[in-house]
Design an enzyme around this catalytic site. Structure first.
Site, short mmCIF file in Angstrom:
data_model
loop_
_atom_site.label_atom_id
_atom_site.label_comp_id
_atom_site.label_asym_id
_atom_site.label_seq_id
_atom_site.Cartn_x
_atom_site.Cartn_y
_atom_site.Cartn_z
N LEU A 74 0.80 -1.22 0.00
CA LEU A 74 0.00 0.00 0.00
C LEU A 74 0.83 1.28 0.00
O LEU A 74 0.31 2.37 0.19
CB LEU A 74 -0.97 -0.02 1.19
CG LEU A 74 -1.97 -1.18 1.15
CD1 LEU A 74 -2.82 -1.20 2.40
CD2 LEU A 74 -2.83 -1.15 -0.10
N CYS A 75 2.14 1.16 -0.26
CA CYS A 75 2.99 2.35 -0.35
C CYS A 75 2.78 3.04 -1.70
O CYS A 75 2.64 2.38 -2.73
CB CYS A 75 4.46 1.96 -0.23
SG CYS A 75 4.97 1.66 1.46
N MET A 110 8.76 4.63 4.95
CA MET A 110 8.86 3.24 4.51
C MET A 110 10.07 3.03 3.59
O MET A 110 10.72 1.99 3.65
CB MET A 110 7.58 2.79 3.82
CG MET A 110 6.38 2.76 4.75
SD MET A 110 6.65 1.84 6.28
CE MET A 110 7.00 0.22 5.65
N GLU A 111 10.40 4.02 2.80
CA GLU A 111 11.57 3.92 1.93
C GLU A 111 12.86 3.87 2.75
O GLU A 111 13.77 3.09 2.45
CB GLU A 111 11.59 5.08 0.93
CG GLU A 111 10.57 4.98 -0.16
CD GLU A 111 9.12 5.30 0.26
OE1 GLU A 111 8.22 5.10 -0.57
OE2 GLU A 111 8.89 5.74 1.41
N ASP A 125 23.68 -11.77 3.67
CA ASP A 125 23.93 -12.66 2.53
C ASP A 125 25.43 -12.73 2.21
O ASP A 125 25.95 -13.81 1.94
CB ASP A 125 23.15 -12.17 1.31
CG ASP A 125 23.36 -13.06 0.11
OD1 ASP A 125 23.18 -14.29 0.22
OD2 ASP A 125 23.71 -12.52 -0.97
#
Length: 156
Positions: A74-75, A110-111, A125
């Site tokens: 929903l961004c 959010m970013e 990783d």
């Protein structure tokens, strides 16, 4: 306070920001990656043959910020005007900090958080061959500016 991503019937919705003014908005977030001794030695030695883990994590964080609306349903897709991600080694752990800027109708929290998460996952990783005991922690918003609610800063 109601949740803005749910309508009156509880269905998901993308928040309508049509009525909001485009303003300069900034968000700063951070994350930590705790390093077991083996991973710390590998990082200090330059990684495990995949390049410099800190610089690769920074680049991945920038890419993650740009892909946030593809990852978080929903961004809003935003025109990011600046993304900085820094990863630094501090006493057995790596601190990742992301600063994201835009001129838009909604913020870039959010970013910034996504940039930190993706950078931390990339570091994991790159160092997992040295140790599976890495721990990603404290992904959090530190500060935001712009918009109608005004500035916000995490205390402490």
């Amino acid at each position: 306070m109601s949740l803005t991503h749910l309508d009156e019937e509880g269905r998901p919705q993308m928040v309508d920001v049509t009525h909001k003014e485009a303003t300069l908005r900034t968000a700063i977030a951070e994350a930590y990656v705790e390093l077991p001794e083996e991973a710390l030695r590998a990082l200090e030695a330059g990684g495990v043959g995949k390049g410099d883990p800190l610089r690769v994590a920074e680049l991945a964080g920038i890419m993650g910020a740009k892909r946030t609306p593809d990852l978080i349903p929903l961004c809003h897709p935003l025109p990011l005007s600046g993304v900085e991600v820094r990863a630094e080694l501090l006493e057995g752990r790596v601190r990742i900090q992301a600063t994201v800027r835009t001129k838009a109708e909604t913020g870039v929290e959010m970013e910034a958080l996504t940039a930190c998460a993706i950078a931390a996952l990339t570091l994991y990783d790159m160092l997992k061959a040295a140790s599976k005991g890495l721990v990603i922690s404290r992904i959090q918003l530190l500060e935001k500016t712009g918009g109608q609610s005004g500035p916000w800063r995490r205390e402490g």
